[in-house]
Design an enzyme around this catalytic site. Structure first.
Site: not given
Length: 180
Positions: A50-52, A94
Site C-alpha cells: 500500500g502506501c510506501f 490511497d
C-alpha cells in the site's frame, strides 16, 4: 483501453526514461547508504504494502534491516515518477495499481520463504474470517527509486499521512520483531 484497476500491457505502458531518480546518499533515519553498492552479504527484497511511507516506517523498527528505500516495481515503465504510476485502484485513502500488495524476491530462498509465509498467513486469516491473499509474489523484478521527497517521508514529516492499518492477524512464520 485497460480499466484503471489493471496494469497496462507492455505495449501500452509509458515510455519512462533512462535517467535514474536522484535520491539522498544517506538514509534519513539511520545514516546508512540508500544507493548501491550495499555491503557484501546484504540481500535485497521488495515489499509492496500500500502506501510506501507507512510500510517503510515499519521496517525502520527491525534491527536486521540495513536500509530502506521507497520506489516502484512490477510494471514496464523504466524510472517512472509518482504521477506516471497513478491509476484508479484503492487501499483506504490511497488510489492506484501502485498500491497493490507484492513481494518481489531477489533469490530462490526468499521466494520459497515468501510462498511458505503466504500459505501460513492465509491459514491464520481464514480462522479470523478474512478473504484470500492477493499479494503477487515474483522473483527478479527491477526496482526504481521514487522521488527523494518520498524517501523516509515519515521521518521528515512525522505527522504525515499513513493509511497502513493491517488486519490485526499475525503471521505464524517470522512473527518475532527482528525476523524477516
Amino acid at each position: 483501453m485497460a480499466h484503471k484497476t489493471e496494469l497496462p500491457s507492455r505495449d501500452r505502458a509509458l515510455k519512462g526514461r533512462e535517467e535514474k531518480m536522484v535520491v539522498a546518499d544517506k538514509h534519513a533515519v539511520n545514516g546508512n547508504p540508500t544507493v548501491e553498492p550495499f555491503p557484501v552479504g546484504m540481500e535485497t527484497i521488495m515489499f509492496g504494502m500500500g502506501c510506501f511511507w507507512g510500510a517503510e516506517r515499519l521496517f525502520w523498527q527491525l534491527s536486521r534491516v540495513f536500509s530502506t528505500q521507497v520506489g516502484y516495481a512490477g510494471g514496464f515503465t523504466p524510472n517512472p515518477n509518482y504521477h506516471e504510476v497513478c491509476s484508479g485502484m484503492r487501499q483506504q485513502n490511497d488510489h492506484g495499481t501502485q498500491y497493490r500488495s507484492a513481494i518481489y524476491t531477489s533469490n530462490p530462498a526468499q521466494q520459497e520463504l515468501s510462498m511458505k509465509s503466504k500459505v501460513a498467513f492465509q491459514q491464520a486469516l481464514d480462522k479470523k474470517g478474512h478473504s484470500l491473499i492477493t499479494t503477487e509474489i515474483r522473483e527478479g523484478q527491477q526496482f526504481y527509486y521514487a522521488e527523494d521527497y518520498h524517501q523516509q517521508y515519515l521521518k521528515k514529516v512525522p505527522n504525515g499521512y499513513c493509511g497502513l492499518k493491517g488486519t490485526g492477524v499475525s503471521c505464524p512464520i517470522g512473527a518475532g520483531k527482528d525476523e524477516l
